[in-house]
Design a protein around this motif. Sequence first.
Motif, short mmCIF file in Angstrom:
data_model
loop_
_atom_site.label_atom_id
_atom_site.label_comp_id
_atom_site.label_asym_id
_atom_site.label_seq_id
_atom_site.Cartn_x
_atom_site.Cartn_y
_atom_site.Cartn_z
N TYR A 12 5.61 -16.03 -3.08
CA TYR A 12 4.77 -16.46 -4.21
C TYR A 12 3.38 -15.83 -4.13
O TYR A 12 2.79 -15.46 -5.16
CB TYR A 12 4.66 -17.98 -4.22
CG TYR A 12 5.97 -18.70 -4.45
CD1 TYR A 12 6.97 -18.12 -5.22
CD2 TYR A 12 6.22 -19.94 -3.89
CE1 TYR A 12 8.18 -18.75 -5.43
CE2 TYR A 12 7.44 -20.60 -4.10
CZ TYR A 12 8.41 -20.00 -4.86
OH TYR A 12 9.61 -20.63 -5.06
N VAL A 13 2.85 -15.71 -2.92
CA VAL A 13 1.53 -15.08 -2.75
C VAL A 13 1.58 -13.63 -3.20
O VAL A 13 0.67 -13.15 -3.90
CB VAL A 13 1.06 -15.20 -1.28
CG1 VAL A 13 -0.17 -14.33 -1.05
CG2 VAL A 13 0.74 -16.65 -0.95
N ILE A 72 3.67 -12.25 -5.32
CA ILE A 72 3.82 -12.22 -6.79
C ILE A 72 2.47 -12.48 -7.46
O ILE A 72 2.10 -11.79 -8.43
CB ILE A 72 4.86 -13.26 -7.23
CG1 ILE A 72 6.26 -12.86 -6.77
CG2 ILE A 72 4.85 -13.42 -8.76
CD1 ILE A 72 7.32 -13.91 -7.04
N ALA A 73 1.73 -13.44 -6.95
CA ALA A 73 0.40 -13.75 -7.52
C ALA A 73 -0.53 -12.55 -7.39
O ALA A 73 -1.30 -12.24 -8.32
CB ALA A 73 -0.19 -14.98 -6.83
N LEU A 74 -0.49 -11.86 -6.26
CA LEU A 74 -1.34 -10.69 -6.06
C LEU A 74 -0.96 -9.57 -7.02
O LEU A 74 -1.83 -8.88 -7.55
CB LEU A 74 -1.23 -10.20 -4.61
CG LEU A 74 -2.02 -11.01 -3.58
CD1 LEU A 74 -1.69 -10.52 -2.17
CD2 LEU A 74 -3.51 -10.89 -3.83
N ILE A 109 0.42 -9.88 -9.97
CA ILE A 109 -0.04 -10.28 -11.32
C ILE A 109 -1.55 -10.12 -11.42
O ILE A 109 -2.08 -9.62 -12.42
CB ILE A 109 0.39 -11.73 -11.62
CG1 ILE A 109 1.92 -11.82 -11.70
CG2 ILE A 109 -0.25 -12.22 -12.91
CD1 ILE A 109 2.44 -13.23 -11.84
N GLY A 110 -2.27 -10.54 -10.37
CA GLY A 110 -3.73 -10.38 -10.37
C GLY A 110 -4.14 -8.93 -10.42
O GLY A 110 -5.09 -8.56 -11.13
#
Length: 268
Positions: free
Chosen positions: A16-17, A19-21, A23-24
């Motif tokens: 999840y981390v 994926i978040a990176l 997207i960011g």
Amino acid sequence: MKQFAQRLVGAPAFEYVIIALIIGNGALLGMETSPALVQQYGEWMHLGNHAVLVVFILEALLKMMAVAPQVDRYFRDGWNVFDFSVIVFSLVPATGEYAMIARLARLLRVLRLISTIQELRLIVSTLVRSIPSMGHVMLLMSIIFYIYAITGYQLFHEHDPVHWRNLGISLLSLFRVVTLEDWTDIMYTAMELHPLAWLYFVSFVVVGTFVVINLFIAVVLNNLEEAKAERLRELEQPVSREEILRDLRSTQKALRRLEERLDRQRES
């Protein structure tokens, strides 16, 4: 250290981390298209891109450490090779003659969402698997286009030279028809000369649009089922000796903790 890397890489939170990176980082790339934002926050964007790159490098190192000493297992996975290639291209200096390559490499980081999310990986695998079968469908479509293009040239090139003056233009006109983009204008122009010209266009739309597109969908769905079955077979592969030993060690630790709790209860 290897067990730590395996636990960390296999943890859902780690995924999840990442994926978040990704997207960011994609949001940062979008913000860089605004000159006002670049002028005001350019340095922060630059630092953000470097920070994301560092995390991606650490992720690759952890994945290699998880399969050490057999690092070649990391590169057997095509998605890992793709991720590693993105990192390598991202290390290209963003100045001089390689500046454009560096900018394009940063865009490739957004594609890492595909390699990170299992469902997207399954879809891409299905599309790749469908390429050989789609080739046959494209061959069938090419034959249909060729026959209709020559027929259209023979019927309409004198009356409507804009759309039928030669074979190439006829093929382009048929492509416009098959996309259903204002194709009725071409049909009505042809019907000024041949009132029954609608039979030609309607039959081509039926064959070229509905039948062939449904063939594409059928090919993709068939390969999707095969990709799912292959994924299930991969998940059902026998566990390795290392995985069995790791589970045994964790079970032994849990048993020791239970024994200690029982001993404490007896003493109390």
